[in-house]
Scaffold this motif. Structure first.
Motif, PDB file in Angstrom:
ATOM      1  N   ARG A  75       0.744  -1.508   0.408  1.00 31.05           N
ATOM      2  CA  ARG A  75      -0.316   0.332   0.291  1.00 31.05           C
ATOM      3  C   ARG A  75       0.471   1.162   0.044  1.00 31.05           C
ATOM      4  O   ARG A  75       1.753   1.796   0.839  1.00 31.05           O
ATOM      5  CB  ARG A  75      -0.977  -0.218   0.819  1.00 31.05           C
ATOM      6  CG  ARG A  75      -1.992   0.632   1.177  1.00 31.05           C
ATOM      7  CD  ARG A  75      -2.870   0.712   2.809  1.00 31.05           C
ATOM      8  NE  ARG A  75      -2.594   0.320   3.705  1.00 31.05           N
ATOM      9  CZ  ARG A  75      -2.842   0.061   4.409  1.00 31.05           C
ATOM     10  NH1 ARG A  75      -4.313   0.128   4.402  1.00 31.05           N
ATOM     11  NH2 ARG A  75      -2.482  -0.504   5.380  1.00 31.05           N
ATOM     12  N   ARG A  95       1.288   4.855   0.209  1.00 33.21           N
ATOM     13  CA  ARG A  95       0.395   5.879   1.418  1.00 33.21           C
ATOM     14  C   ARG A  95       0.294   7.556   0.753  1.00 33.21           C
ATOM     15  O   ARG A  95      -0.901   8.036   0.771  1.00 33.21           O
ATOM     16  CB  ARG A  95       0.441   5.776   3.024  1.00 33.21           C
ATOM     17  CG  ARG A  95       1.210   4.405   3.502  1.00 33.21           C
ATOM     18  CD  ARG A  95      -0.747   4.057   3.949  1.00 33.21           C
ATOM     19  NE  ARG A  95      -1.371   4.600   4.719  1.00 33.21           N
ATOM     20  CZ  ARG A  95      -1.883   4.053   5.670  1.00 33.21           C
ATOM     21  NH1 ARG A  95      -2.667   3.477   5.359  1.00 33.21           N
ATOM     22  NH2 ARG A  95      -2.768   5.218   6.556  1.00 33.21           N
ATOM     23  N   ASN A 122      -2.467   6.849  -2.107  1.00 33.18           N
ATOM     24  CA  ASN A 122      -3.267   5.692  -1.311  1.00 33.18           C
ATOM     25  C   ASN A 122      -3.686   4.834  -2.563  1.00 33.18           C
ATOM     26  O   ASN A 122      -4.753   4.675  -3.846  1.00 33.18           O
ATOM     27  CB  ASN A 122      -4.473   7.008  -1.169  1.00 33.18           C
ATOM     28  CG  ASN A 122      -6.346   6.213  -1.006  1.00 33.18           C
ATOM     29  OD1 ASN A 122      -5.768   5.202   0.153  1.00 33.18           O
ATOM     30  ND2 ASN A 122      -6.742   6.990  -0.769  1.00 33.18           N
ATOM     31  N   ALA A 138      -3.406   0.595  -3.642  1.00 28.46           N
ATOM     32  CA  ALA A 138      -3.027  -0.469  -2.944  1.00 28.46           C
ATOM     33  C   ALA A 138      -2.348  -1.170  -4.969  1.00 28.46           C
ATOM     34  O   ALA A 138      -3.670  -1.247  -5.118  1.00 28.46           O
ATOM     35  CB  ALA A 138      -3.315  -1.403  -1.632  1.00 28.46           C
ATOM     36  N   ARG A 160      -1.041  -6.652  10.841  1.00 32.32           N
ATOM     37  CA  ARG A 160      -1.170  -5.949   9.941  1.00 32.32           C
ATOM     38  C   ARG A 160      -2.622  -6.148   9.025  1.00 32.32           C
ATOM     39  O   ARG A 160      -1.218  -7.175   8.143  1.00 32.32           O
ATOM     40  CB  ARG A 160      -0.039  -4.208   9.671  1.00 32.32           C
ATOM     41  CG  ARG A 160      -0.095  -3.891  11.167  1.00 32.32           C
ATOM     42  CD  ARG A 160       0.757  -2.517  10.533  1.00 32.32           C
ATOM     43  NE  ARG A 160       2.242  -3.543   9.888  1.00 32.32           N
ATOM     44  CZ  ARG A 160       2.848  -1.768   9.297  1.00 32.32           C
ATOM     45  NH1 ARG A 160       2.424  -0.849   8.958  1.00 32.32           N
ATOM     46  NH2 ARG A 160       3.538  -2.563   8.601  1.00 32.32           N
ATOM     47  N   THR A 161      -3.267  -6.418   8.447  1.00 33.54           N
ATOM     48  CA  THR A 161      -4.415  -6.909   7.105  1.00 33.54           C
ATOM     49  C   THR A 161      -4.900  -6.217   6.762  1.00 33.54           C
ATOM     50  O   THR A 161      -4.613  -5.245   7.537  1.00 33.54           O
ATOM     51  CB  THR A 161      -4.432  -8.193   8.018  1.00 33.54           C
ATOM     52  OG1 THR A 161      -5.633  -7.982   8.852  1.00 33.54           O
ATOM     53  CG2 THR A 161      -3.488  -9.117   8.711  1.00 33.54           C
ATOM     54  N   ILE A 162      -5.421  -6.654   5.334  1.00 33.48           N
ATOM     55  CA  ILE A 162      -6.481  -5.955   4.901  1.00 33.48           C
ATOM     56  C   ILE A 162      -7.221  -6.196   4.247  1.00 33.48           C
ATOM     57  O   ILE A 162      -7.107  -7.818   3.635  1.00 33.48           O
ATOM     58  CB  ILE A 162      -5.939  -4.602   3.601  1.00 33.48           C
ATOM     59  CG1 ILE A 162      -6.674  -3.660   3.212  1.00 33.48           C
ATOM     60  CG2 ILE A 162      -5.030  -5.513   2.808  1.00 33.48           C
ATOM     61  CD1 ILE A 162      -5.518  -2.427   2.362  1.00 33.48           C
ATOM     62  N   GLU A 163      -8.450  -6.301   4.071  1.00 32.98           N
ATOM     63  CA  GLU A 163      -9.468  -6.279   3.526  1.00 32.98           C
ATOM     64  C   GLU A 163      -9.818  -6.749   1.878  1.00 32.98           C
ATOM     65  O   GLU A 163      -9.367  -5.194   1.330  1.00 32.98           O
ATOM     66  CB  GLU A 163     -11.047  -7.548   3.967  1.00 32.98           C
ATOM     67  CG  GLU A 163     -11.881  -7.881   3.074  1.00 32.98           C
ATOM     68  CD  GLU A 163     -13.062  -7.738   3.660  1.00 32.98           C
ATOM     69  OE1 GLU A 163     -14.380  -8.086   3.391  1.00 32.98           O
ATOM     70  OE2 GLU A 163     -13.278  -7.267   5.399  1.00 32.98           O
ATOM     71  N   TRP A 164      -9.024  -7.253   1.083  1.00 33.18           N
ATOM     72  CA  TRP A 164      -8.923  -6.695  -0.801  1.00 33.18           C
ATOM     73  C   TRP A 164     -10.845  -7.050  -1.063  1.00 33.18           C
ATOM     74  O   TRP A 164     -10.924  -7.520  -0.958  1.00 33.18           O
ATOM     75  CB  TRP A 164      -8.034  -8.095  -0.908  1.00 33.18           C
ATOM     76  CG  TRP A 164      -7.317  -7.495  -2.394  1.00 33.18           C
ATOM     77  CD1 TRP A 164      -7.674  -7.968  -3.416  1.00 33.18           C
ATOM     78  CD2 TRP A 164      -6.385  -6.715  -2.750  1.00 33.18           C
ATOM     79  NE1 TRP A 164      -6.870  -7.782  -4.461  1.00 33.18           N
ATOM     80  CE2 TRP A 164      -6.601  -6.624  -4.023  1.00 33.18           C
ATOM     81  CE3 TRP A 164      -6.375  -5.374  -1.561  1.00 33.18           C
ATOM     82  CZ2 TRP A 164      -5.967  -5.498  -4.943  1.00 33.18           C
ATOM     83  CZ3 TRP A 164      -5.269  -4.333  -2.640  1.00 33.18           C
ATOM     84  CH2 TRP A 164      -5.411  -4.572  -4.042  1.00 33.18           C
ATOM     85  N   THR A 196      -8.830 -11.480   3.312  1.00 28.33           N
ATOM     86  CA  THR A 196      -7.568 -10.905   4.186  1.00 28.33           C
ATOM     87  C   THR A 196      -6.305 -11.520   3.901  1.00 28.33           C
ATOM     88  O   THR A 196      -5.695 -12.170   3.548  1.00 28.33           O
ATOM     89  CB  THR A 196      -8.264 -11.127   5.772  1.00 28.33           C
ATOM     90  OG1 THR A 196      -9.468 -10.642   5.590  1.00 28.33           O
ATOM     91  CG2 THR A 196      -7.119  -9.583   6.708  1.00 28.33           C
ATOM     92  N   VAL A 237      -0.520  -6.855   5.159  1.00 25.92           N
ATOM     93  CA  VAL A 237      -0.212  -5.245   4.179  1.00 25.92           C
ATOM     94  C   VAL A 237       0.995  -4.689   5.078  1.00 25.92           C
ATOM     95  O   VAL A 237       1.193  -4.932   5.783  1.00 25.92           O
ATOM     96  CB  VAL A 237      -1.300  -4.483   4.751  1.00 25.92           C
ATOM     97  CG1 VAL A 237      -1.685  -4.019   5.976  1.00 25.92           C
ATOM     98  CG2 VAL A 237      -0.895  -2.910   4.246  1.00 25.92           C
ATOM     99  N   ASP A 294       2.849  -1.236   4.256  1.00 29.42           N
ATOM    100  CA  ASP A 294       2.772  -0.199   3.239  1.00 29.42           C
ATOM    101  C   ASP A 294       4.655   0.470   3.256  1.00 29.42           C
ATOM    102  O   ASP A 294       5.318   0.519   3.422  1.00 29.42           O
ATOM    103  CB  ASP A 294       2.473   1.074   4.686  1.00 29.42           C
ATOM    104  CG  ASP A 294       1.021   0.900   5.162  1.00 29.42           C
ATOM    105  OD1 ASP A 294       0.446   0.427   4.428  1.00 29.42           O
ATOM    106  OD2 ASP A 294       1.042   0.667   6.638  1.00 29.42           O
TER     107      ASP A 294
END
Length: 86
Positions: free
Chosen positions: A15, A17, A20, A22, A37-41, A46, A49, A51
């Protein structure tokens, strides 16, 4: 391949930053899931992630915002200041 000596290789979201932005790719940083740290794609799953400060979306070379140096003007200024040698 020998077992137990290679890092985990799997899907990771990088990602940017600043822009903005990814993108999902595979990396050995998949084993660094200990950061929590995770992110839902977009596919609903999940992923871990990472940065990053800069990517192809925000890098000056790719966005066309890089400064172009006027080398001809610098040479002329040098010749005016110090005179042209023959």
């Amino acid at each position: 391949m020998r077992k137990g000596i290679h890092p985990a290789y799997g899907p990771v979201v990088f990602r940017d930053r600043a822009a903005n932005h990814a993108f999902l790719t595979r990396s050995t940083l998949a084993g660094a899931e200990g950061t929590g740290r995770t992110i839902e794609w977009e596919d609903g799953r999940t992923y871990p992630v990472v940065d990053v400060e800069i990517s192809n979306v925000s890098h000056p070379f790719y966005t066309g915002t890089a400064r172009v140096l006027d080398t001809a003007g610098r040479v002329e200024r040098f010749e005016r200041r110090y005179g042209r040698q023959s």
